[in-house]
Design a protein around this motif. Structure first.
Motif, PDB file in Angstrom:
ATOM      1  N   GLN A 291     -16.672  -1.676  34.255  1.00 17.25           N
ATOM      2  CA  GLN A 291     -18.056  -2.493  34.712  1.00 17.25           C
ATOM      3  C   GLN A 291     -18.268  -2.893  36.165  1.00 17.25           C
ATOM      4  O   GLN A 291     -18.807  -2.798  36.951  1.00 17.25           O
ATOM      5  CB  GLN A 291     -18.535  -3.291  33.774  1.00 17.25           C
ATOM      6  CG  GLN A 291     -19.871  -3.736  34.078  1.00 17.25           C
ATOM      7  CD  GLN A 291     -20.626  -4.704  33.101  1.00 17.25           C
ATOM      8  OE1 GLN A 291     -19.787  -4.901  31.930  1.00 17.25           O
ATOM      9  NE2 GLN A 291     -21.899  -5.194  32.941  1.00 17.25           N
ATOM     10  N   ALA A 294     -17.649  -0.028  38.906  1.00 19.59           N
ATOM     11  CA  ALA A 294     -19.082   0.579  39.065  1.00 19.59           C
ATOM     12  C   ALA A 294     -20.024  -0.151  39.837  1.00 19.59           C
ATOM     13  O   ALA A 294     -20.571   0.494  40.665  1.00 19.59           O
ATOM     14  CB  ALA A 294     -19.420   1.282  37.661  1.00 19.59           C
ATOM     15  N   ALA A 295     -20.068  -1.469  39.579  1.00 26.54           N
ATOM     16  CA  ALA A 295     -20.853  -2.471  40.227  1.00 26.54           C
ATOM     17  C   ALA A 295     -20.713  -2.651  41.653  1.00 26.54           C
ATOM     18  O   ALA A 295     -21.524  -2.443  42.520  1.00 26.54           O
ATOM     19  CB  ALA A 295     -20.844  -3.727  39.466  1.00 26.54           C
ATOM     20  N   LEU A 298     -21.716   0.840  43.340  1.00 29.04           N
ATOM     21  CA  LEU A 298     -23.281   0.982  43.412  1.00 29.04           C
ATOM     22  C   LEU A 298     -23.778   0.018  44.539  1.00 29.04           C
ATOM     23  O   LEU A 298     -24.510   0.434  45.255  1.00 29.04           O
ATOM     24  CB  LEU A 298     -23.749   0.538  42.050  1.00 29.04           C
ATOM     25  CG  LEU A 298     -25.470   0.584  42.204  1.00 29.04           C
ATOM     26  CD1 LEU A 298     -25.947   2.003  42.406  1.00 29.04           C
ATOM     27  CD2 LEU A 298     -26.002   0.085  40.707  1.00 29.04           C
ATOM     28  N   TYR A 340     -22.276   3.544  36.820  1.00 25.29           N
ATOM     29  CA  TYR A 340     -22.563   2.016  36.207  1.00 25.29           C
ATOM     30  C   TYR A 340     -23.216   2.114  34.809  1.00 25.29           C
ATOM     31  O   TYR A 340     -22.709   1.294  33.856  1.00 25.29           O
ATOM     32  CB  TYR A 340     -23.440   1.485  37.093  1.00 25.29           C
ATOM     33  CG  TYR A 340     -23.642  -0.136  36.667  1.00 25.29           C
ATOM     34  CD1 TYR A 340     -22.711  -1.022  36.784  1.00 25.29           C
ATOM     35  CD2 TYR A 340     -24.787  -0.562  36.152  1.00 25.29           C
ATOM     36  CE1 TYR A 340     -22.865  -2.389  36.699  1.00 25.29           C
ATOM     37  CE2 TYR A 340     -25.178  -1.642  35.698  1.00 25.29           C
ATOM     38  CZ  TYR A 340     -24.217  -2.805  35.970  1.00 25.29           C
ATOM     39  OH  TYR A 340     -24.374  -4.022  35.616  1.00 25.29           O
ATOM     40  N   ARG A 343     -19.939   4.701  31.917  1.00 24.29           N
ATOM     41  CA  ARG A 343     -18.489   4.649  32.687  1.00 24.29           C
ATOM     42  C   ARG A 343     -17.562   5.664  31.813  1.00 24.29           C
ATOM     43  O   ARG A 343     -16.755   5.254  30.983  1.00 24.29           O
ATOM     44  CB  ARG A 343     -17.935   3.214  32.568  1.00 24.29           C
ATOM     45  CG  ARG A 343     -18.831   2.363  33.457  1.00 24.29           C
ATOM     46  CD  ARG A 343     -18.480   0.767  33.443  1.00 24.29           C
ATOM     47  NE  ARG A 343     -18.248   0.178  32.047  1.00 24.29           N
ATOM     48  CZ  ARG A 343     -19.499  -0.129  31.582  1.00 24.29           C
ATOM     49  NH1 ARG A 343     -20.669  -0.320  32.298  1.00 24.29           N
ATOM     50  NH2 ARG A 343     -19.507  -0.656  30.502  1.00 24.29           N
TER      51      ARG A 343
END
Length: 443
Positions: A291, A294-295, A298, A340, A343
């Protein structure tokens, strides 16, 4: 009688001795009792040589058939094939040590920076020299990176076949290769471009080989240090063309910096098990769910959105590039959001491929829609006409190529563009001072 016969016998031996065919028929010989040199041949060999000498001069093909030239050809062919094999072996090793595809991407970003910093005219010879020097320095940095990571690369599936872990080349040989191309590349940039470009190349090599490489085994911050390394080549190209580092020249390096974060995050997520086996401390290893990885990806994709507006507002590119940049940035951001939200390996690979497509499209659009200095001056002159109508004629003449005079009264025939800070609007950078044109006095 015996004298004439002896003379004719001697003459026949003398002419046969200087017959060209005699050299091809050399063989062991002995002296007989009567003092005549007689070759040691068997009956069949003697007949063959005698019939051969009575004919015309032999051709190489006929000599090869007789076996006289086979030994020489057989001796040359293995040497040539072995030399070719050695050249192919080391050429392949140098190609892999240099990470040639990655180095060519670095050259592409440097060349783009050179074109953007060239102004009205592009020095193609200077562009070629800059690309050559950048390629050599990048090859040196990548080679040193592999020298320092031999043991780690041997533990990873995707790197264990590299030249050093596989034993195809020695570490000492790789160090000599890296040092040679690194020094040559720096010298090319120093003598064919300028010392600023050479200094940026040297600092980038040191940062990559001696800071980023050891940090990969120490702390996840290595990803951000690596992003700085990737952002310097376009700045190097800009400095090589213009001889300085200006605010306009930071747009492409900023794009490279923010682009590398989602690119590396996707790669780190896809290869996290391999990185763990190799002992590399990547950001994704401390994030089992993915997580946070991915954050971060982004967030940095969203940082790319305003770059098109800034390039347009600062006069580096036209409004069309602003629209194109927004479209492709929102596209890569969509893949980052998908990663995000879900995943998985599939969404991470999709974001990785989107990052590979984003960079060449962004750089191509920036080159295609770039605005030269003369176009900037003409646009600025038009704006000044609207704001100061009494001096409109003088400003239009200056935009078309008239001489400007500075405060000291010295005239210069080269038009100077407005400073980059003057292009910044109040919206993205409210803390910047208002544009000032007091240093330009039009007569």
């Amino acid at each position: 009688m015996w004298r004439s016969s002896a003379i004719s016998s001697f003459y026949s031996k003398f002419t046969s001795f200087y017959n060209p065919s005699y050299y091809y028929a050399t063989s062991p010989s002995i002296f007989t009792v009567d003092g005549v040199v007689r070759p040691v041949f068997s009956t069949s060999q003697h007949q063959c040589i005698r019939s051969f000498s009575s004919s015309a001069a032999p051709s190489p093909s006929s000599l090869t058939k007789l076996g006289f030239l086979n030994d020489g050809i057989d001796a040359i062919q293995p040497l040539a094939s072995k030399a070719l094999e050695i050249a192919r072996h080391y050429g392949r090793c140098y190609w892999e040590l240099s990470k040639a595809r990655l180095s060519m991407l670095v050259v592409a970003t440097s060349g783009t920076g050179y074109v953007l910093g060239s102004g009205n005219g592009i020095d193609f010879a200077g562009l070629c020299w800059t690309c050559a020097g950048t390629m050599m320095v990048a090859a040196s940095a990548n080679s040193l990176n592999q020298v320092f990571e031999i043991k780690n690369d041997a533990k990873m599936k995707r790197t264990r076949r590299r030249p050093l872990p596989s034993g195809r080349i020695t570490a000492k040989h790789a160090v000599i290769w890296a040092s040679s191309v690194g020094l040559a590349g720096t010298a090319i940039l120093a003598f064919k471009a300028n010392m600023l470009a050479a200094g940026l190349a040297t600092s980038n090599l040191i940062l990559y080989a001696f800071a980023y490489t050891p940090l990969k085994q120490i702390h996840p911050v290595n990803t951000w240090v690596g992003a700085i390394v990737g952002a310097i080549p376009p700045l190097l190209g800009w400095a090589a063309a213009s001889g300085q580092v200006s605010l306009n020249g930071m747009i492409l390096p900023a794009a490279l910096y923010f682009w590398q974060i989602p690119h590396f995050m996707a790669l780190a997520y896809l290869c996290r098990n391999d990185y763990a086996a190799g002992g590399y401390r990547m950001f994704s290893l401390a994030d089992p769910s993915g997580q946070r990885t991915a954050a971060v990806a982004l967030r940095n994709c969203l940082y790319l959105v305003p770059l098109g507006f800034i390039a347009y507002d600062w006069g580096l590119a036209s409004g069309w590039f602003c629209l194109e940049s927004t479209f492709i940035t929102l596209s890569i951001s969509a893949t980052a959001f998908s990663f995000y939200h879900d995943r998985t390996t599939r969404t991470a690979r999709r974001m990785f491929y989107a990052s590979l497509l984003y960079l060449p499209v962004f750089m191509s659009g920036l080159l295609f829609h770039r605005i030269s200095d003369s176009q900037q001056l003409f646009a600025n002159g038009s704006n000044m006409v609207d704001e100061h109508s009494p001096s409109s004629e003088n400003i239009v003449e200056a935009a078309e190529g008239a001489d400007w005079k500075n405060e000291g009264g010295q005239s210069t025939t080269e038009l100077q563009a407005r400073p980059p800070v003057a292009y910044a609007s109040a919206a993205p950078f409210p803390f910047l001072p208002a544009p000032s044109m007091q240093h330009l006095d039009v007569f």
